[in-house]
Design an enzyme around this catalytic site. Structure first.
Site, PDB file in Angstrom:
ATOM      1  N   SER A   1       0.807  -1.209   0.000  1.00  0.00           N
ATOM      2  CA  SER A   1       0.000   0.000   0.000  1.00  0.00           C
ATOM      3  C   SER A   1       0.849   1.271   0.000  1.00  0.00           C
ATOM      4  O   SER A   1       1.616   1.503  -0.906  1.00  0.00           O
ATOM      5  CB  SER A   1      -0.959  -0.044   1.191  1.00  0.00           C
ATOM      6  OG  SER A   1      -1.860   1.013   1.120  1.00  0.00           O
TER       7      SER A   1
ATOM      8  N   ASP B   1      -2.349   6.560  -3.376  1.00  0.00           N
ATOM      9  CA  ASP B   1      -1.206   5.891  -2.745  1.00  0.00           C
ATOM     10  C   ASP B   1      -0.590   4.819  -3.633  1.00  0.00           C
ATOM     11  O   ASP B   1      -0.945   4.687  -4.807  1.00  0.00           O
ATOM     12  CB  ASP B   1      -1.627   5.296  -1.398  1.00  0.00           C
ATOM     13  CG  ASP B   1      -2.495   4.061  -1.565  1.00  0.00           C
ATOM     14  OD1 ASP B   1      -3.240   4.006  -2.569  1.00  0.00           O
ATOM     15  OD2 ASP B   1      -2.430   3.159  -0.715  1.00  0.00           O
TER      16      ASP B   1
ATOM     17  N   ARG C   1      -6.097   4.528  -1.767  1.00  0.00           N
ATOM     18  CA  ARG C   1      -6.314   5.699  -0.904  1.00  0.00           C
ATOM     19  C   ARG C   1      -6.434   6.973  -1.724  1.00  0.00           C
ATOM     20  O   ARG C   1      -5.999   7.025  -2.876  1.00  0.00           O
ATOM     21  CB  ARG C   1      -5.128   5.888   0.051  1.00  0.00           C
ATOM     22  CG  ARG C   1      -4.995   4.787   1.052  1.00  0.00           C
ATOM     23  CD  ARG C   1      -3.910   5.097   2.064  1.00  0.00           C
ATOM     24  NE  ARG C   1      -3.950   4.083   3.100  1.00  0.00           N
ATOM     25  CZ  ARG C   1      -3.414   4.204   4.298  1.00  0.00           C
ATOM     26  NH1 ARG C   1      -2.763   5.304   4.619  1.00  0.00           N
ATOM     27  NH2 ARG C   1      -3.512   3.241   5.185  1.00  0.00           N
TER      28      ARG C   1
ATOM     29  N   LYS D   1     -11.331  -0.082  -1.158  1.00  0.00           N
ATOM     30  CA  LYS D   1     -11.433   1.360  -1.273  1.00  0.00           C
ATOM     31  C   LYS D   1     -10.826   1.761  -2.611  1.00  0.00           C
ATOM     32  O   LYS D   1     -10.058   0.995  -3.200  1.00  0.00           O
ATOM     33  CB  LYS D   1     -10.753   2.051  -0.110  1.00  0.00           C
ATOM     34  CG  LYS D   1      -9.337   1.635   0.149  1.00  0.00           C
ATOM     35  CD  LYS D   1      -8.910   2.156   1.512  1.00  0.00           C
ATOM     36  CE  LYS D   1      -7.485   1.774   1.822  1.00  0.00           C
ATOM     37  NZ  LYS D   1      -7.357   1.010   3.046  1.00  0.00           N
TER      38      LYS D   1
HETATM   39  C1  G1P Z   1      -4.072   1.212   8.227  1.00  0.00           C
HETATM   40  C2  G1P Z   1      -5.260   2.122   8.375  1.00  0.00           C
HETATM   41  C3  G1P Z   1      -6.529   1.381   8.026  1.00  0.00           C
HETATM   42  C4  G1P Z   1      -6.415   0.799   6.627  1.00  0.00           C
HETATM   43  C5  G1P Z   1      -5.152  -0.037   6.515  1.00  0.00           C
HETATM   44  C6  G1P Z   1      -4.921  -0.519   5.095  1.00  0.00           C
HETATM   45  O1  G1P Z   1      -4.177   0.125   9.110  1.00  0.00           O
HETATM   46  O2  G1P Z   1      -5.340   2.643   9.670  1.00  0.00           O
HETATM   47  O3  G1P Z   1      -7.613   2.256   8.116  1.00  0.00           O
HETATM   48  O4  G1P Z   1      -7.521   0.011   6.326  1.00  0.00           O
HETATM   49  O5  G1P Z   1      -4.018   0.735   6.912  1.00  0.00           O
HETATM   50  O6  G1P Z   1      -4.782   0.531   4.183  1.00  0.00           O
HETATM   51  P1  G1P Z   1      -3.444   0.065  10.532  1.00  0.00           P
HETATM   52  O7  G1P Z   1      -1.971   0.258  10.273  1.00  0.00           O
HETATM   53  O8  G1P Z   1      -3.970   1.219  11.328  1.00  0.00           O
HETATM   54  O9  G1P Z   1      -3.802  -1.261  11.110  1.00  0.00           O
HETATM   55 ZN    ZN Z   2      -3.286   1.331  -0.352  1.00  0.00          ZN
END
Ligand code: G1P
Ligand code: ZN
Length: 543
Positions: free
Chosen positions: A113, A277, A282, A376
């Site tokens: 990501s 991203d 994102r 998303k």
């Molecule tokens: C983070 C974000 C969460 C999202 C995830 C994947 O996870 O907070 O909302 O779904 O990345 O993109 P976290 O590192 O907080 O577990």
């Molecule tokens: Zn991502």
């Protein structure tokens, strides 16, 4: 081409987190590491025999070698067909769409990501199920068991295939279809949005900057915004996907997309700015001199989605992750539609979308999406904003101000404390849980605790229960602090503190955000003793 059966043994730590298995790239490159996880995934879903999958990634370092391995393993495990994005590229939402469009059995998405890419940075693999969404916990639990009991994996002994050549090739008895990563996704966007109106907006001189952050959305944004919708050449910047994202964090927020923010807050600001991203799920939305928090963006999109043709019939409901601000709940209440509060991570929206209970979903971490896919979708959010701007003929700042005047404003910020000592973070959370029952009625930094609990979620569709989903502390006067441990970090622990303060329709909507939240921040730091326990006096990142 012979099938090799390779003896192996379980490797520690192959549990998928919030969004698949993420590790340092060098770990993924270790002997058997990727192979074990892929074989465990196939084993967990009853084998790959006769099945069709989508495979693609965000183009980061190790993307193509990993795809070659997966293809050879899928063929050796008897898969029928694999659909792959050309050169191994597929944005996460486009992969989700291809899984659904082609009614495949699932897909493997290679991405970490928004984490940086490169041999010394991060890599990841995520398994998505046939609805196009990330595997739910009941599937990932089976994967974990398989990773812990694996004894062998199967792989084809053959040369790599040409990932650049569109069309069908054969790998033993398995078909590999290389597809244009953008084509089908673009058609879907055309079905959802009024491209003629957006074209007219650009033709009228409306200006935009889209920062693709040298990540996967470059080709998508260039094709859709510039080639089809007629945005000026140069609208999309950092448009060429690079294996190391140019050395940056491909994370669309004011910290990592600072160049875009500076431009949007300058005298030469374009009308509209956006970024996406690493893997394209994102989004960041910013108008000239107007940053839109992801939580506010979700609320504005819920209130205005009916202006786009794909959502004309209205929304069944909206779902947000627990740490996301309740701005969208206010809109849902006024519209008389359902709202749902889920744990962090897109996988929790899948059932609500499949059951038709929610149409739009979002997370404070720059994720917004709808029932068009089961991930998303960054570019989708940008196009919905463009559609709304084209219809309302107002600036982003005007739309935000009107929104707050109608619903009030949820001041909001997230503070991340990264690479904290894991044991210190675990102790902090454990000790806080013990304190929860006694917090109500006590005051900290002038805020009285109204209620405090650890969030558990019961899925309204299948009844599955997820515990330990973060601690929430509600203050009297509609303030809130949430604290949870990240499930995507690859180094130590990351503690996330989420701060929110609602003010009503008649209050001042233009305060400096951190000062509007300073009482909630002081209160949670006092309650959790975060500074003394972690040795941190300030967060690494504030968004
Ligand atoms: C983070 C974000 C969460 C999202 C995830 C994947 O996870 O907070 O909302 O779904 O990345 O993109 P976290 O590192 O907080 O577990
Ligand atoms: Zn991502």
């Amino acid at each position: 081409m012979s099938v090799k059966v390779v003896k192996t043994a379980p490797i520690e730590g192959q549990q998928p987190g919030t969004s698949g298995l993420r590790k340092k790239t060098r770990i993924f490159m270790q002997t058997h590491y990727l192979e074990n996880f892929i074989q465990a995934t196939f084993n967990a879903i009853g084998g790959a025999k006769g099945k069709t999958f989508v495979v693609g990634g965000d183009g980061r370092f190790f993307n193509q070698p990993a795809i070659q391995t997966i293809l050879k393993m899928a063929a050796a495990n008897g898969a029928h067909k694999i659909i792959v994005g050309q050169n191994g590229l597929l944005s996460t939402p486009a992969a989700s769409h291809l899984i659904r469009l082609n009614k495949t059995d699932g897909g493997l998405i290679l991405s970490a990501s928004h984490n940086p890419g490169g041999i010394d940075e991060d890599f990841g693999v995520k398994y998505n199920i046939s609805n196009g969404g990330p595997a739910p916990e009941k599937v990932t639990d089976k994967m974990v068991v398989q990773t812990q009991t694996i004894t062998e994996y199967k792989i084809l002994n053959t040369a790599n295939i040409d990932l650049g050549k569109i069309g069908i090739q054969n790998l033993a008895n398995m078909q590999v279809e290389i597809v244009d990563p953008v084509a089908d996704y673009q058609i879907l966007m055309q079905q959802l949005f009024d491209f003629d109106q957006i074209k007219a907006l650009f033709a009228s001189g409306f200006t935009m900057r889209f920062d693709a952050m040298h990540a996967v959305t470059g080709p998508y944004a260039t094709a859709i915004l510039q080639d089809i919708l007629g945005a000026q050449q140069g609208t999309v910047i950092n448009a060429i996907p690079l294996e190391n994202f140019g050395g940056y964090h491909p994370d669309p927020n004011p910290v990592w997309a600072k160049g875009l923010m500076d431009e949007m807050f300058s005298d030469q600001a374009p009308d509209f700015g956006a970024a996406s991203d690493g893997d394209g799920d994102r989004n960041m939305i910013v108008g000239a001199n107007a940053y839109v928090t992801p939580s506010d963006s979700l609320a504005v999109l819920v209130a205005n989605a009916h202006l786009a043709k794909g959502y004309k019939a209205g929304l069944a409901g909206v779902a947000r992750s627990m740490p996301t601000s309740s701005a969208c709940d206010k809109v849902a209440a006024k519209m008389g539609i359902a709202s749902f509060e889920t744990p962090t991570g897109w996988k929790f929206f899948g059932n609500l979308l499949d059951a038709g209970k929610a149409t739009l979903c979002g997370e404070e971490s720059a994720g917004t999406g709808s029932n068009h896919v089961r991930e998303k979708d960054g570019l989708w959010a940008v196009l919905l904003w463009l559609n709304i701007l084209a219809v309302r003929k107002q600036s982003v700042a005007e739309i935000l101000a009107e929104h707050w005047a109608e619903y009030g404003r949820n001041y909001y910020s997230r503070h991340d404390y990264e690479a904290v000592d894991s044991q210190a973070a675990k102790n902090l959370m454990a000790d806080l849980i013990v304190q929860l029952p006694s917090l109500a009625g006590q005051s900290f930094a002038g805020l009285e605790v109204a209620s405090a609990d650890e969030f558990s979620y019961t899925d309204p569709v299948d009844g599955s229960v997820s515990h330990h989903q973060g601690i929430r502390i509600n203050f009297k006067g509609e303030g809130r602090a949430v604290i949870r441990m990240s499930g995507t970090g690859t180094q130590g622990a990351t503690l996330r503190v989420y701060l929110e303060q609602y003010v009503n329709q008649h209050a001042d909507h233009f305060l400096e955000v951190q000062s509007a939240l300073s009482a909630a921040n002081k209160a949670i730091l006092a309650i959790s003793e975060l500074p003394t326990r972690t040795g941190r006096n300030a967060p690494n990142v504030m968004t």
